[in-house]
Design a protein around this motif. Structure first.
Motif, PDB file in Angstrom:
ATOM      1  N   ALA A   1     -47.895 -41.223  16.641  1.00  0.00           N
ATOM      2  CA  ALA A   1     -47.078 -40.025  16.383  1.00  0.00           C
ATOM      3  C   ALA A   1     -47.703 -38.758  16.956  1.00  0.00           C
ATOM      4  CB  ALA A   1     -46.862 -39.868  14.883  1.00  0.00           C
ATOM      5  N   SER A   2     -48.807 -38.867  17.676  1.00  0.00           N
ATOM      6  CA  SER A   2     -49.465 -37.667  18.208  1.00  0.00           C
ATOM      7  C   SER A   2     -48.708 -37.067  19.382  1.00  0.00           C
ATOM      8  CB  SER A   2     -50.899 -38.016  18.636  1.00  0.00           C
ATOM      9  OG  SER A   2     -50.907 -39.205  19.401  1.00  0.00           O
ATOM     10  N   ARG A   3     -47.840 -37.857  20.015  1.00  0.00           N
ATOM     11  CA  ARG A   3     -47.106 -37.350  21.201  1.00  0.00           C
ATOM     12  C   ARG A   3     -45.898 -38.242  21.491  1.00  0.00           C
ATOM     13  NH1 ARG A   3     -50.203 -40.101  25.587  1.00  0.00           N
ATOM     14  NH2 ARG A   3     -51.840 -41.257  24.510  1.00  0.00           N
ATOM     15  N   GLY A   4     -45.137 -37.845  22.506  1.00  0.00           N
ATOM     16  CA  GLY A   4     -44.057 -38.683  23.024  1.00  0.00           C
ATOM     17  C   GLY A   4     -43.007 -39.068  21.988  1.00  0.00           C
TER      18      GLY A   4
ATOM     19  N   LYS B   1     -54.450 -42.746  17.766  1.00  0.00           N
ATOM     20  CA  LYS B   1     -55.679 -43.489  18.086  1.00  0.00           C
ATOM     21  C   LYS B   1     -56.842 -42.569  18.418  1.00  0.00           C
ATOM     22  CE  LYS B   1     -57.598 -47.184  20.900  1.00  0.00           C
ATOM     23  NZ  LYS B   1     -57.467 -47.970  22.137  1.00  0.00           N
ATOM     24  N   VAL B   2     -56.633 -41.622  19.346  1.00  0.00           N
ATOM     25  CA  VAL B   2     -57.753 -40.756  19.766  1.00  0.00           C
ATOM     26  C   VAL B   2     -57.452 -39.258  19.683  1.00  0.00           C
ATOM     27  CG1 VAL B   2     -58.879 -42.453  21.263  1.00  0.00           C
ATOM     28  CG2 VAL B   2     -57.083 -41.006  22.219  1.00  0.00           C
ATOM     29  N   ASN B   3     -56.183 -38.857  19.778  1.00  0.00           N
ATOM     30  CA  ASN B   3     -55.836 -37.437  19.897  1.00  0.00           C
ATOM     31  C   ASN B   3     -55.835 -36.710  18.552  1.00  0.00           C
ATOM     32  OD1 ASN B   3     -55.344 -36.359  22.558  1.00  0.00           O
ATOM     33  ND2 ASN B   3     -53.779 -37.969  22.770  1.00  0.00           N
TER      34      ASN B   3
ATOM     35  N   ASN C   1     -42.901 -48.571  13.962  1.00  0.00           N
ATOM     36  CA  ASN C   1     -43.969 -49.156  14.786  1.00  0.00           C
ATOM     37  C   ASN C   1     -43.742 -48.735  16.227  1.00  0.00           C
ATOM     38  OD1 ASN C   1     -45.707 -50.807  13.072  1.00  0.00           O
ATOM     39  ND2 ASN C   1     -43.863 -52.013  12.660  1.00  0.00           N
ATOM     40  N   ASN C   2     -44.336 -47.601  16.573  1.00  0.00           N
ATOM     41  CA  ASN C   2     -44.090 -46.989  17.885  1.00  0.00           C
ATOM     42  C   ASN C   2     -45.307 -47.042  18.812  1.00  0.00           C
ATOM     43  OD1 ASN C   2     -42.929 -44.750  19.799  1.00  0.00           O
ATOM     44  ND2 ASN C   2     -44.861 -43.943  19.024  1.00  0.00           N
ATOM     45  N   ALA C   3     -46.533 -47.100  18.248  1.00  0.00           N
ATOM     46  CA  ALA C   3     -47.743 -47.028  19.085  1.00  0.00           C
ATOM     47  C   ALA C   3     -47.687 -48.092  20.170  1.00  0.00           C
ATOM     48  CB  ALA C   3     -48.986 -47.238  18.217  1.00  0.00           C
TER      49      ALA C   3
ATOM     50  N   HIS D   1     -47.435 -58.513  31.234  1.00  0.00           N
ATOM     51  CA  HIS D   1     -48.071 -58.448  29.899  1.00  0.00           C
ATOM     52  C   HIS D   1     -47.331 -57.466  28.992  1.00  0.00           C
ATOM     53  CE1 HIS D   1     -49.798 -55.336  32.285  1.00  0.00           C
ATOM     54  NE2 HIS D   1     -51.063 -55.385  31.878  1.00  0.00           N
ATOM     55  N   TYR D   2     -46.894 -56.333  29.563  1.00  0.00           N
ATOM     56  CA  TYR D   2     -46.100 -55.363  28.788  1.00  0.00           C
ATOM     57  C   TYR D   2     -44.781 -56.003  28.343  1.00  0.00           C
ATOM     58  CZ  TYR D   2     -43.594 -51.029  27.640  1.00  0.00           C
ATOM     59  OH  TYR D   2     -42.878 -50.051  26.990  1.00  0.00           O
ATOM     60  N   SER D   3     -44.074 -56.620  29.298  1.00  0.00           N
ATOM     61  CA  SER D   3     -42.768 -57.224  28.976  1.00  0.00           C
ATOM     62  C   SER D   3     -42.918 -58.315  27.917  1.00  0.00           C
ATOM     63  CB  SER D   3     -42.140 -57.817  30.240  1.00  0.00           C
ATOM     64  OG  SER D   3     -41.950 -56.818  31.207  1.00  0.00           O
TER      65      SER D   3
ATOM     66  N   LYS E   1     -38.900 -39.706  29.259  1.00  0.00           N
ATOM     67  CA  LYS E   1     -39.903 -38.763  29.809  1.00  0.00           C
ATOM     68  C   LYS E   1     -41.018 -38.501  28.800  1.00  0.00           C
ATOM     69  CE  LYS E   1     -40.603 -35.151  32.943  1.00  0.00           C
ATOM     70  NZ  LYS E   1     -41.872 -35.789  33.303  1.00  0.00           N
ATOM     71  N   THR E   2     -42.134 -39.182  28.971  1.00  0.00           N
ATOM     72  CA  THR E   2     -43.327 -38.964  28.134  1.00  0.00           C
ATOM     73  C   THR E   2     -44.566 -39.136  29.022  1.00  0.00           C
ATOM     74  OG1 THR E   2     -43.734 -41.287  27.597  1.00  0.00           O
ATOM     75  CG2 THR E   2     -42.171 -40.119  26.172  1.00  0.00           C
ATOM     76  N   ASP E   3     -45.739 -39.016  28.409  1.00  0.00           N
ATOM     77  CA  ASP E   3     -47.005 -39.227  29.147  1.00  0.00           C
ATOM     78  C   ASP E   3     -47.049 -40.614  29.783  1.00  0.00           C
ATOM     79  OD1 ASP E   3     -47.702 -36.795  28.163  1.00  0.00           O
ATOM     80  OD2 ASP E   3     -49.155 -37.538  26.683  1.00  0.00           O
TER      81      ASP E   3
HETATM   82  P1  NAP Z   1     -47.203 -42.144  24.927  1.00  0.00           P
HETATM   83  O1  NAP Z   1     -46.620 -40.790  25.168  1.00  0.00           O
HETATM   84  O2  NAP Z   1     -48.175 -42.712  25.897  1.00  0.00           O
HETATM   85  O3  NAP Z   1     -47.842 -42.156  23.447  1.00  0.00           O
HETATM   86  C1  NAP Z   1     -48.450 -43.318  22.969  1.00  0.00           C
HETATM   87  C2  NAP Z   1     -48.795 -43.119  21.511  1.00  0.00           C
HETATM   88  O4  NAP Z   1     -49.352 -44.350  21.009  1.00  0.00           O
HETATM   89  C3  NAP Z   1     -49.846 -42.046  21.278  1.00  0.00           C
HETATM   90  O5  NAP Z   1     -49.571 -41.398  20.067  1.00  0.00           O
HETATM   91  C4  NAP Z   1     -51.146 -42.854  21.167  1.00  0.00           C
HETATM   92  O6  NAP Z   1     -52.150 -42.206  20.379  1.00  0.00           O
HETATM   93  C5  NAP Z   1     -50.638 -44.080  20.448  1.00  0.00           C
HETATM   94  N1  NAP Z   1     -51.476 -45.277  20.614  1.00  0.00           N
HETATM   95  C6  NAP Z   1     -51.776 -45.934  21.756  1.00  0.00           C
HETATM   96  N2  NAP Z   1     -52.559 -47.003  21.476  1.00  0.00           N
HETATM   97  C7  NAP Z   1     -52.741 -47.013  20.137  1.00  0.00           C
HETATM   98  C8  NAP Z   1     -53.460 -47.856  19.241  1.00  0.00           C
HETATM   99  N3  NAP Z   1     -54.164 -48.926  19.655  1.00  0.00           N
HETATM  100  N4  NAP Z   1     -53.437 -47.560  17.916  1.00  0.00           N
HETATM  101  C9  NAP Z   1     -52.735 -46.485  17.471  1.00  0.00           C
HETATM  102  N5  NAP Z   1     -52.054 -45.646  18.255  1.00  0.00           N
HETATM  103  C10 NAP Z   1     -52.063 -45.913  19.582  1.00  0.00           C
HETATM  104  O7  NAP Z   1     -46.045 -43.252  24.811  1.00  0.00           O
HETATM  105  P2  NAP Z   1     -44.467 -43.124  24.617  1.00  0.00           P
HETATM  106  O8  NAP Z   1     -43.842 -43.094  25.953  1.00  0.00           O
HETATM  107  O9  NAP Z   1     -44.143 -42.095  23.599  1.00  0.00           O
HETATM  108  O10 NAP Z   1     -44.178 -44.592  24.037  1.00  0.00           O
HETATM  109  C11 NAP Z   1     -44.034 -44.856  22.657  1.00  0.00           C
HETATM  110  C12 NAP Z   1     -43.504 -46.274  22.514  1.00  0.00           C
HETATM  111  O11 NAP Z   1     -42.271 -46.397  23.209  1.00  0.00           O
HETATM  112  C13 NAP Z   1     -44.416 -47.343  23.087  1.00  0.00           C
HETATM  113  O12 NAP Z   1     -44.416 -48.481  22.266  1.00  0.00           O
HETATM  114  C14 NAP Z   1     -43.776 -47.652  24.426  1.00  0.00           C
HETATM  115  O13 NAP Z   1     -44.077 -48.950  24.880  1.00  0.00           O
HETATM  116  C15 NAP Z   1     -42.315 -47.489  24.092  1.00  0.00           C
HETATM  117  N6  NAP Z   1     -41.472 -47.239  25.257  1.00  0.00           N
HETATM  118  C16 NAP Z   1     -41.661 -46.139  26.032  1.00  0.00           C
HETATM  119  C17 NAP Z   1     -40.850 -45.937  27.147  1.00  0.00           C
HETATM  120  C18 NAP Z   1     -40.983 -44.744  28.051  1.00  0.00           C
HETATM  121  O14 NAP Z   1     -40.327 -44.722  29.112  1.00  0.00           O
HETATM  122  N7  NAP Z   1     -41.771 -43.742  27.718  1.00  0.00           N
HETATM  123  C19 NAP Z   1     -39.852 -46.873  27.446  1.00  0.00           C
HETATM  124  C20 NAP Z   1     -39.704 -47.983  26.634  1.00  0.00           C
HETATM  125  C21 NAP Z   1     -40.512 -48.158  25.536  1.00  0.00           C
HETATM  126  P3  NAP Z   1     -53.193 -41.150  21.040  1.00  0.00           P
HETATM  127  O15 NAP Z   1     -52.406 -39.903  21.364  1.00  0.00           O
HETATM  128  O16 NAP Z   1     -54.199 -40.928  19.982  1.00  0.00           O
HETATM  129  O17 NAP Z   1     -53.717 -41.807  22.279  1.00  0.00           O
END
Ligand code: NAP
Length: 244
Positions: A9-12, A33-35, A86-88, A151-153, A186-188
């Protein structure tokens, strides 16, 4: 007052889910996790903006003891856990034959075992409450597979399977489990993708744009709400028509 735990929940997308749930009146536990600094500042923003309680908690979801501690923090502070998002998650682009053992374990550990760890801890509380809603964030690549993201898929396809099976098991206990499959958002996570590729992705998306974290968060908030009382075990694509 209802309580929600959002991992990552720290971003995205996770941060947008936390905002949507805070707007709906939930107290929120913000996993990260780290932020640390970013998560703690974000908690302050939610507290002052929405008059709810928000606590940032560092927990690596791939480690079961840390996932247990995350859920326990919600229960100790608020006495219940109504929602778990469950988003991480992590992503990586790599040729299949070059994926190392470590990268495979890290991907499955974070994206799939993390969902298992947090859901198991929360389910124990939700079953006792006889109510609760779990929303898992998978991906459209978990539905149809992505080249150079095997691996992601695989991890995200696992999340869909977990959702469907757990929904059947927990429905008699009053707990719903659903899954959202975002498209390109659009996220990190997109930071390593160049502008040309983003342009092609937009062209491939029938609605003509990539998604925002709020697009996903609004669907998550709906699935958590009473308006979705009869919805469980479902896989909702939030992808602008990319995968139909
Ligand atoms: P993001 O901006 O990279 O943010 C990832 C988040 O997950 C951060 O808060 C990070 O914490 C946390 N995290 C990573 N590893 C972790 C761990 N081992 N334990 C606890 N927290 C952890 O990602 P996002 O784009 O918002 O994606 C969120 C979810 O949506 C993910 O599951 C991703 O696979 C899914 N998703 C994203 C997209 C896309 O296009 N962006 C598309 C489909 C699905 P820190 O800040 O502390 O590192």
């Amino acid at each position: 007052m209802k309580t929600a735990v959002v991992t990552g929940a720290s971003r995205g997308i996770g941060a947008a889910c936390a905002v949507a749930l805070a707007k709906s009146g939930y107290n929120v536990i913000l996993g990260y996790k780290v932020n640390k600094e970013r998560a703690e500042q974000f908690a302050e923003v939610l507290i002052s903006g929405y008059g709810i309680a928000a606590i940032a908690v560092q927990a690596d979801v791939s480690v079961s003891s840390e996932a247990d501690m995350l859920i326990d923090t919600a229960y100790r502070n608020f006495g219940r856990v109504d929602v778990l998002v469950n988003n991480a998650g992590i992503a990586q682009f790599k040729l299949f034959t070059e994926i190392t053992d470590q990268e495979w374990s890290n991907m499955i550990g974070t994206n799939l075992t993390g969902v298992f760890n947090c859901s198991r801890a929360a389910a124990k509380i939700m079953i006792n409450q006889k109510s609760g809603s779990v929303v898992n964030i998978s991906s459209m690549w978990g539905q149809v597979g992505a080249s150079c993201e095997v691996h992601y898929s695989a991890s995200k396809a696992g999340v869909i399977g977990l959702t469907q099976a757990l929904a059947k098991e927990l429905a008699p206990s009053g707990v719903r489990v659903n899954c959202v499959c975002p498209g390109v958002i659009k996220t990190d996570m997109l930071s390593e993708i160049d502008e040309d590729t983003i342009g092609s992705l937009i062209e491939e998306t029938p609605v003509g744009r990539i998604g925002t974290p709020k697009d996903v968060a609004d669907s998550v908030a709906f699935l958590c709400s009473d308006r979705a009382e009869f919805i469980t075990g479902q896989v909702l694509g939030v992808n602008g028509g990319f995968v139909i």
